[in-house]
Scaffold this motif. Structure first.
Motif, mmCIF file in Angstrom:
data_model
loop_
_atom_site.group_PDB
_atom_site.id
_atom_site.type_symbol
_atom_site.label_atom_id
_atom_site.label_comp_id
_atom_site.label_asym_id
_atom_site.label_seq_id
_atom_site.Cartn_x
_atom_site.Cartn_y
_atom_site.Cartn_z
ATOM 1 N N GLN A 192 2.954 -5.518 -11.822
ATOM 2 C CA GLN A 192 3.899 -4.659 -12.527
ATOM 3 C C GLN A 192 4.358 -5.296 -13.845
ATOM 4 N N THR B 135 0.813 -1.218 0.000
ATOM 5 C CA THR B 135 0.000 0.000 0.000
ATOM 6 C C THR B 135 0.848 1.271 0.000
ATOM 7 N N ALA B 136 2.179 1.125 0.082
ATOM 8 C CA ALA B 136 3.026 2.318 0.115
ATOM 9 C C ALA B 136 3.321 2.813 -1.296
ATOM 10 N N TRP B 137 3.179 4.118 -1.508
ATOM 11 C CA TRP B 137 3.392 4.675 -2.852
ATOM 12 C C TRP B 137 4.828 4.460 -3.309
ATOM 13 N N TRP B 138 5.760 4.600 -2.362
ATOM 14 C CA TRP B 138 7.172 4.470 -2.743
ATOM 15 C C TRP B 138 7.503 3.063 -3.202
ATOM 16 N N TRP C 244 5.583 1.220 -5.038
ATOM 17 C CA TRP C 244 5.199 1.141 -6.461
ATOM 18 C C TRP C 244 6.192 1.886 -7.344
ATOM 19 N N VAL C 245 6.695 2.999 -6.846
ATOM 20 C CA VAL C 245 7.726 3.725 -7.610
ATOM 21 C C VAL C 245 8.965 2.840 -7.746
#
Ligand SMILES: [Zn+2]
Ligand SMILES: [Zn+2]
Lengths: 316, 139
Positions: free
Chosen positions: A163, A84-87, A89-90
């Motif tokens: 991904q 759930t962390a945006w980082w 996914w980055v």
């Protein structure tokens, strides 16, 4: 919000199937009414699409075992990476794309993995249908092992699967001649129709280039970037094109070629060369590889350059 | 399982529809029957640096065989594209004719069978006459 770290909440590729169909229909109709550049040959199109369908089925056969291995590795992970962390996914965007680059480079530069990937390059056409000409033997070739370090590091299996799917869907739309060049900043950072046309070209000057998935920066970084030039339009397909449209030949011809060569091998060196040398490797160097073709091309360029540069002979 | 089956059947129907549309649109690349120069150019693209002694053109212009020393360089049309392969000249000359076509068996599993149209005017192997240069004559 919680997301299942093992079972992907959605599969980008399955979701994109209607998009695939609509855009292929669109490309054909636009070409039919002369609005874009494209070429579709009926049997070639059938082969591409059937390869895509067969790839789905082949994936079902090996998919479960591969997923089980990925999950097992993830259970022994080093870090806990929250989905759930945006980082996260980055990070996975860049790490997965870098993994793809090396997977793709290996798939071209070593014959064992080329045998599985060659089918994607076997069409002499470059259209949206060509994008769906996907491997049947990727599971057997074991290239999925390259994604295991991500699971070991701690990326959840579902995240990796999503991904990978996003990357595959991204790479779909670039299989077209309808788009010539995109804005400079976009061509500089992202893989584009122009960059990937070079990747599908059989011209000596374009061989073994532009392995990118989503970002072309990896090719620029690792020295495999070659831009498309107007002077030399890409000719698509293989250095030695297939003799017919038989999907079994598309899927298995290079494996059969390896088998034939191994059967005639006389030493361990020959076995290793035929399996893991560059495609076209032969003990006596009698067959062409990308390197020999490129060398010949460069030589010819030089000779032609010298001929042009030489002053005309004076009339006597 | 049911959803999967639906997806597969749906995909198969979509494949058939797209292939049908491509056939209806008639948008392959334009191709013309070969002449000597075009055949030479196409063969030279795939076999750069191979000296070409002479070229035999198939009866329908959809293929050619070039002699390069002991090699036969075979060019055959596939759809709207071309395929080339090399084989021993001797083997090419000895290839059987069936159904008005010379059946060439190449040593490459990626294109094991290529066939080119022959006729009385353009027989295979080439015969002595004004059409066939000396270097093409089998013997
Ligand atoms: Zn590739
Ligand atoms: Zn591609």
């Amino acid at each position: 919000m919680t997301l299942d770290p093992i079972k992907p909440a959605f599969d980008p590729v399955t979701l994109a199937i209607p998009l695939f169909v609509l855009t292929i229909v669109g490309e054909i109709l636009l070409r039919r009414f002369r609005k874009v550049k494209a070429a579709y040959e009926t049997r070639d199109t059938a082969t591409s699409l059937l390869m895509g369908l067969g790839s789905n089925i082949a994936g079902l056969l090996t998919g479960a075992a591969i997923v089980a291995v990925v999950i097992w590795v993830w259970q022994h992970r080093i870090f806990d990476i929250p989905m759930t962390a945006w980082w996260a996914w980055v990070a996975i965007f860049f790490i997965e794309d870098l993994t793809y680059y090396w997977f793709h480079r290996l798939s071209h530069e070593r014959r064992f993995w080329w045998a599985s990937h060659v089918n994607h390059h076997s069409s002499q056409h470059y259209n949206l249908a060509t994008a769906l000409r996907q491997t049947w033997t990727g599971g057997v070739a074991g290239t999925w092992l390259l994604w295991l370090p991500m699971a070991l590091f701690g990326f959840p299996p579902a995240m990796i699967a999503i991904q990978k799917g996003i990357s595959l869907v991204y790479q779909y739309w670039i299989h077209t001649e309808a788009i010539k060049k995109l804005p400079r900043w976009f061509e500089a950072v992202f893989n584009t129709p122009s960059h990937h046309r070079v990747h599908h070209a059989r011209n000596a000057r374009y061989l073994d280039a532009n392995y990118a998935g989503i970002l072309i920066i990896w090719d620029r970084l690792f020295g495999t970037y070659i831009p498309e030039t107007d002077e030399e339009p890409p000719r698509y397909g293989l250095v030695k094109n297939l003799g017919d449209f038989n999907i079994l030949r598309v899927a298995f011809h290079e494996w059969i070629g390896i088998g034939k060569d191994l059967a005639g091998s006389r030493s361990l060196r020959e076995v290793l060369g035929y399996l893991f040398g560059p495609p076209g490797w032969s003990p006596d160097g009698s067959r062409e590889t990308s390197a020999t073709l490129k060398a010949k091309w460069l030589e010819r360029q030089k000779a032609e350059g010298e001929a042009e540069a030489a002053p005309p002979m004076a009339a006597e | 399982m049911n959803a999967l089956l639906t997806q597969l059947i749906g995909s198969a129907v979509a494949v058939a529809a797209m292939v049908g549309l491509a056939a209806w649109a008639r948008i392959p690349r334009p191709t013309l029957p070969l002449d000597q120069q075009t055949a030479r150019d196409l063969i030279d693209t795939d076999y750069p640096g191979y000296p070409i002694n002479a070229v035999w053109i198939a009866a329908d212009g959809l293929g050619a065989i070039a002699r390069s020393g002991d090699h036969a360089l075979v060019l055959a049309q596939l759809g709207d594209s071309w395929v080339t392969r090399d084989m021993a000249w001797e083997a090419a000359v000895a290839s059987p004719i069936r159904g008005g076509r010379v059946r060439l068996r190449t040593p490459d599993p990626a294109a094991p069978n290529l066939s080119l149209a022959v006729s009385g005017v353009t027989p295979w192997p080439p015969q002595r006459g004004p059409e066939a240069p000396e270097s093409l004559i089998a013997a």
